[in-house]
Design a protein around this motif. Structure first.
Motif, PDB file in Angstrom:
ATOM      1  N   LEU A  41      60.087  51.736  21.848  1.00 35.08           N
ATOM      2  CA  LEU A  41      60.265  53.771  21.100  1.00 35.08           C
ATOM      3  C   LEU A  41      59.850  54.639  22.324  1.00 35.08           C
ATOM      4  O   LEU A  41      59.660  55.989  21.533  1.00 35.08           O
ATOM      5  N   GLY A  42      58.606  54.188  22.367  1.00 33.14           N
ATOM      6  CA  GLY A  42      58.149  55.607  23.556  1.00 33.14           C
ATOM      7  C   GLY A  42      57.414  55.778  23.386  1.00 33.14           C
ATOM      8  O   GLY A  42      56.610  56.355  23.672  1.00 33.14           O
ATOM      9  N   LYS A  43      56.331  54.757  21.701  1.00 29.11           N
ATOM     10  CA  LYS A  43      55.070  55.369  20.974  1.00 29.11           C
ATOM     11  C   LYS A  43      54.219  54.722  22.079  1.00 29.11           C
ATOM     12  O   LYS A  43      54.171  53.861  22.514  1.00 29.11           O
ATOM     13  N   ASN A  44      53.022  55.971  21.817  1.00 28.29           N
ATOM     14  CA  ASN A  44      51.340  55.133  22.177  1.00 28.29           C
ATOM     15  C   ASN A  44      51.211  54.387  21.042  1.00 28.29           C
ATOM     16  O   ASN A  44      50.038  54.590  20.235  1.00 28.29           O
ATOM     17  N   ALA A  45      51.560  52.970  21.418  1.00 31.50           N
ATOM     18  CA  ALA A  45      51.229  51.954  19.748  1.00 31.50           C
ATOM     19  C   ALA A  45      49.966  51.003  20.307  1.00 31.50           C
ATOM     20  O   ALA A  45      50.526  50.122  21.596  1.00 31.50           O
ATOM     21  N   ILE A  46      48.983  50.537  19.935  1.00 34.37           N
ATOM     22  CA  ILE A  46      48.083  49.482  19.600  1.00 34.37           C
ATOM     23  C   ILE A  46      48.077  49.091  18.202  1.00 34.37           C
ATOM     24  O   ILE A  46      48.366  49.413  17.179  1.00 34.37           O
ATOM     25  N   VAL A  47      47.619  47.295  18.605  1.00 32.96           N
ATOM     26  CA  VAL A  47      47.621  46.432  16.964  1.00 32.96           C
ATOM     27  C   VAL A  47      45.712  45.829  17.442  1.00 32.96           C
ATOM     28  O   VAL A  47      45.439  46.138  18.058  1.00 32.96           O
ATOM     29  N   ALA A  48      45.610  45.979  16.106  1.00 36.54           N
ATOM     30  CA  ALA A  48      44.645  45.726  15.409  1.00 36.54           C
ATOM     31  C   ALA A  48      44.001  44.680  14.464  1.00 36.54           C
ATOM     32  O   ALA A  48      44.882  45.220  13.046  1.00 36.54           O
ATOM     33  N   LEU A  49      43.719  43.396  15.184  1.00 29.94           N
ATOM     34  CA  LEU A  49      43.579  42.198  14.342  1.00 29.94           C
ATOM     35  C   LEU A  49      42.858  41.492  13.947  1.00 29.94           C
ATOM     36  O   LEU A  49      41.421  42.269  14.480  1.00 29.94           O
ATOM     37  N   ARG A  50      42.255  40.694  13.058  1.00 33.05           N
ATOM     38  CA  ARG A  50      41.979  39.945  12.637  1.00 33.05           C
ATOM     39  C   ARG A  50      41.275  38.339  13.610  1.00 33.05           C
ATOM     40  O   ARG A  50      42.350  38.609  13.856  1.00 33.05           O
ATOM     41  N   GLU A  51      40.266  38.277  13.714  1.00 28.37           N
ATOM     42  CA  GLU A  51      40.510  37.183  14.990  1.00 28.37           C
ATOM     43  C   GLU A  51      40.807  35.261  13.613  1.00 28.37           C
ATOM     44  O   GLU A  51      40.308  35.245  12.075  1.00 28.37           O
ATOM     45  N   PRO A  52      41.201  34.719  14.711  1.00 39.19           N
ATOM     46  CA  PRO A  52      41.802  33.650  13.617  1.00 39.19           C
ATOM     47  C   PRO A  52      40.413  32.694  13.123  1.00 39.19           C
ATOM     48  O   PRO A  52      39.173  32.486  13.948  1.00 39.19           O
ATOM     49  N   SER A  53      40.319  31.812  12.576  1.00 37.88           N
ATOM     50  CA  SER A  53      39.019  30.894  11.978  1.00 37.88           C
ATOM     51  C   SER A  53      39.034  29.853  12.444  1.00 37.88           C
ATOM     52  O   SER A  53      40.816  29.072  11.666  1.00 37.88           O
ATOM     53  N   LEU A  54      38.770  28.558  12.630  1.00 39.68           N
ATOM     54  CA  LEU A  54      39.179  27.396  12.729  1.00 39.68           C
ATOM     55  C   LEU A  54      39.319  26.802  11.614  1.00 39.68           C
ATOM     56  O   LEU A  54      40.387  25.728  11.934  1.00 39.68           O
ATOM     57  N   GLY A  55      39.494  27.212  10.804  1.00 41.50           N
ATOM     58  CA  GLY A  55      39.210  26.354   9.329  1.00 41.50           C
ATOM     59  C   GLY A  55      41.086  26.417   8.848  1.00 41.50           C
ATOM     60  O   GLY A  55      41.382  24.927   9.426  1.00 41.50           O
ATOM     61  N   PRO A  56      40.954  27.233   8.903  1.00 43.61           N
ATOM     62  CA  PRO A  56      42.703  27.410   9.116  1.00 43.61           C
ATOM     63  C   PRO A  56      43.543  26.720   9.433  1.00 43.61           C
ATOM     64  O   PRO A  56      44.830  26.256  10.010  1.00 43.61           O
ATOM     65  N   CYS A  57      42.607  27.377  11.217  1.00 44.58           N
ATOM     66  CA  CYS A  57      43.590  26.340  12.079  1.00 44.58           C
ATOM     67  C   CYS A  57      43.856  25.173  12.154  1.00 44.58           C
ATOM     68  O   CYS A  57      45.204  24.279  13.208  1.00 44.58           O
ATOM     69  N   PHE A  58      42.827  24.398  11.912  1.00 43.94           N
ATOM     70  CA  PHE A  58      42.956  22.751  11.676  1.00 43.94           C
ATOM     71  C   PHE A  58      43.571  22.575  10.316  1.00 43.94           C
ATOM     72  O   PHE A  58      43.081  21.318  10.249  1.00 43.94           O
ATOM     73  N   GLY A  59      43.286  23.509   8.865  1.00 46.60           N
ATOM     74  CA  GLY A  59      43.646  22.668   8.223  1.00 46.60           C
ATOM     75  C   GLY A  59      45.473  22.790   7.632  1.00 46.60           C
ATOM     76  O   GLY A  59      46.199  22.373   8.069  1.00 46.60           O
ATOM     77  N   VAL A  60      45.829  24.488   7.378  1.00 47.59           N
ATOM     78  CA  VAL A  60      47.370  24.583   6.491  1.00 47.59           C
ATOM     79  C   VAL A  60      48.000  25.110   6.918  1.00 47.59           C
ATOM     80  O   VAL A  60      48.606  25.215   7.798  1.00 47.59           O
ATOM     81  N   LYS A  61      47.595  26.251   7.617  1.00 44.56           N
ATOM     82  CA  LYS A  61      48.496  27.427   7.968  1.00 44.56           C
ATOM     83  C   LYS A  61      48.238  27.048   9.790  1.00 44.56           C
ATOM     84  O   LYS A  61      49.431  28.297   9.983  1.00 44.56           O
ATOM     85  N   GLY A  62      47.939  26.641  10.431  1.00 48.74           N
ATOM     86  CA  GLY A  62      47.913  26.674  11.809  1.00 48.74           C
ATOM     87  C   GLY A  62      47.309  27.914  12.075  1.00 48.74           C
ATOM     88  O   GLY A  62      46.192  28.410  11.760  1.00 48.74           O
ATOM     89  N   GLY A  63      47.589  28.735  13.411  1.00 46.20           N
ATOM     90  CA  GLY A  63      47.217  29.812  14.164  1.00 46.20           C
ATOM     91  C   GLY A  63      46.841  30.660  13.793  1.00 46.20           C
ATOM     92  O   GLY A  63      47.787  30.885  12.712  1.00 46.20           O
ATOM     93  N   ALA A  64      46.722  31.556  14.029  1.00 40.44           N
ATOM     94  CA  ALA A  64      47.547  33.326  13.572  1.00 40.44           C
ATOM     95  C   ALA A  64      46.680  33.742  14.597  1.00 40.44           C
ATOM     96  O   ALA A  64      46.318  35.036  14.788  1.00 40.44           O
ATOM     97  N   ALA A  65      48.117  34.040  15.494  1.00 40.89           N
ATOM     98  CA  ALA A  65      48.413  35.114  16.753  1.00 40.89           C
ATOM     99  C   ALA A  65      49.899  35.426  16.847  1.00 40.89           C
ATOM    100  O   ALA A  65      50.146  35.552  17.679  1.00 40.89           O
ATOM    101  N   GLY A  66      49.814  35.112  15.712  1.00 39.27           N
ATOM    102  CA  GLY A  66      51.775  35.845  15.961  1.00 39.27           C
ATOM    103  C   GLY A  66      52.537  34.688  15.905  1.00 39.27           C
ATOM    104  O   GLY A  66      52.094  33.067  15.641  1.00 39.27           O
TER     105      GLY A  66
END
Length: 554
Positions: free
Chosen positions: A84-109
């Motif tokens: 829509l022409g806006k100057n936008a940036i996203v700020a997120l948390r870093e994934p943890s290896l625990g959930p990545c290899f546990g229940v939820k998998g990755g956390a990068a969208g």
């Protein structure tokens, strides 16, 4: 549809210098980690620009075990704003290896709304988690050495409250005995491991505003008690400088890009069920320095992540979102409407209708904070028109903005409708932020306020070790600190099976943990564990390296 890994590999990534340049970040200031990742000095934060930026919080209704897609929504909304022409940036948390290899998998969208390079972000990234793990365990080793060297003197500590951490889900390490084998191996002690995301150092890194503040907070970490019941801190141990040295690079936020080349800051990773659930203050402020619109998320449901975002992060920093997006999914509504977990993919309009009670309670809470609320209907492949219409009609009756989000399949185009609604909500203006409790309130009063007003229960009850800790907290003059509740993310109550909106319950807190350096008191409820375990079929079993490429991260 292609897997997340396939979509990520097929994306054409711009050099990180180009991403920085497009966002207005001086490229000469970057510390590159390869071609597509860089650290940005935290000293570039401009407080005047931060005040002019528009902060947007993304939270959700009470989630299912696989989540509701807050990260995907945050990324999709940011890309939609860019469309829509806006100057936008996203700020997120870093994934943890625990959930990545546990229940939820990755956390990068997911799908076409990812932050990239996805595999590196989900795994070792820039080493921030490893630095926090090393710094935390260095304190542990130095503290054990203090005990060993003073075992025959009057300086031996009576009680140690500092554990070790590891960035894995490992239930066998929750309770351990160290120093076995006699005097040469140190002083024998009962202790245990938390996951790195629960480390007080993680919270400190995410709340510190510069290196000086980082050092001050680290020095204030409570490690144990002397024989005359005086607190013993990192400052008393004399190792604050060494710990800061291990975190000197980790304090700088990480810059990457979305699947459409939008700038993304990813930094820090506390969980919201056992910690405060927000990315670093510095990453948020850097994003607000260079973005007119900044989208950030808070972990799990709004009763945990959003509550802590407001009562802890905003209270400490003066940040105030201009609007809050609450992510809703049909499967989550059906779960909270009493539908069996195994039948969530089957059409059930009545289940959706009943599940709206959970959404209504979360929106009531967010409005009590003074927020403009927008519903993001994160669409899943099995959602039916009848089910989606129920939510749409309910939102219209309640006069709450709602938009369909299809960013998983369409990227930024699928986020434009939500971006439009958010911009209109910001234009309308929000009320000043209202906290759930005053600093001057007693700790039991603060917990009561959360249980009654946020969770919808009857009262908070302190029992067991929590009663001893309350006396210590008062003796140390720390009762003014905000509280960070550690409880299940699957219910408003402390019973994970009480879906929907639980009624007539009390929450018993059996421990209060002093995080003096972070600046809050952790109140532990129910059976919540600060070191998660692994499920019967961990996500790790789906991960492979095929022809040099990582498969199965999603």
């Amino acid at each position: 549809m292609k897997t997340d890994s396939q979509i990520a590999r097929e994306a054409t990534l711009a050099p990180i210098q180009d991403i920085a340049k497009a966002a207005g970040i001086p490229t000469e200031e970057l510390y590159p980690f390869g071609k597509h990742i860089a650290k940005v000095p935290h000293t570039l934060v401009d407080k005047d620009k931060v005040k002019r930026s528009n902060l947007i919080l993304v939270t959700s209704i009470t989630p299912t075990k696989t989540g509701n897609g807050k990260t995907l929504t945050s990324i999709g909304l940011t890309m939609g704003l860019q469309k829509l022409g806006k100057n936008a940036i996203v700020a997120l948390r870093e994934p943890s290896l625990g959930p990545c290899f546990g229940v939820k998998g990755g956390a990068a969208g997911g799908g076409y709304a990812q932050v990239l390079p996805m595999d590196k972000i989900n795994l070792h990234f820039t080493g921030d988690f490893h630095a926090i793990t090393s710094a935390h365990n260095t304190i542990s080793a130095l503290l054990d050495n203090y005990q060993h060297q003073n075992r025959f003197t009057g300086e031996l500590l009576k009680e140690i409250v500092w554990k070790r951490v590891l960035d894995v889900n490992d239930r066998n390490l929750r309770s351990v005995v160290t120093g076995v084998g006699g005097n040469p191996n140190g002083v024998m002690a009962e202790t245990g491991f938390d996951i790195t995301a629960a480390s007080e150092l993680m919270a400190i890194l995410c709340l510190a505003t510069d290196l000086e503040d980082l050092r001050r907070r680290i020095d204030e970490i409570l490690l144990g008690y002397t024989h005359d019941n005086q607190p013993f801190t990192v400052k008393d141990l004399g190792v604050g400088g060494a710990v800061v040295a291990l975190l000197k690079e980790a304090i700088d936020p990480n810059l990457v890009q979305t699947s459409e080349g939008t700038a993304a800051f990813i930094h820090g990773g506390p969980f919201a069920n056992i910690a405060h659930g927000c990315n670093s203050v510095l990453a948020t402020q850097l994003a607000m320095t260079y973005g007119d619109y900044v989208v950030t998320e808070a972990g799990f449901g709004a009763d945990l992540g959003a509550e802590k975002f407001f009562n802890i992060k905003c209270r400490m920093t003066g940040l105030e979102p201009k609007a809050t997006v609450i992510v809703v999914t049909v499967p989550a509504l059906k779960l909270h409407g009493g539908v069996d977990e195994k039948q969530l993919k089957e059409e059930n309009v009545i289940g959706v209708e009943k599940g709206l009670e959970n959404l209504a309670k979360h929106i009531e809470n967010l409005k009590a904070f003074g927020q403009q609320v927008v519903i993001a209907m994160n669409r899943f492949p099995n959602d039916t028109a009848s089910e989606l219409n129920v939510v749409q009609q309910w939102a219209e009756q309640q006069q709450i903005r709602i938009a369909m989000l299809t960013a998983f399949a369409k990227g930024g185009e699928g986020g434009k409708a939500l971006a439009t609604e958010v911009l209109q909500a910001i234009e309308e203006g929000s009320q000043p932020l209202v906290f759930s409790y005053d600093e001057e309130s007693t700790l039991p009063e603060k917990l009561d306020a959360l249980v009654r007003n946020i969770y919808g229960g009857e009262k908070a009850v302190l029992e067991g070790h929590a009663l001893l800790m309350l006396r210590r907290i008062r003796r140390m003059g720390l009762e003014h600190l905000p509280v960070c509740v550690a409880k299940t993310q699957f219910s408003f109550s402390d019973n994970a099976k009480a879906t929907g909106v639980a009624k007539g319950f009390k929450i018993a807190f059996d421990d209060l943990i002093i995080n003096k350096g972070a600046g809050f008191i952790v109140a532990k409820a129910g059976t919540i564990m600060r070191m998660p375990g692994l499920p019967k079929v961990p996500s790790a079993m789906q991960i492979e390296v095929v022809d040099g490429e990582i498969e199965g991260l999603s």
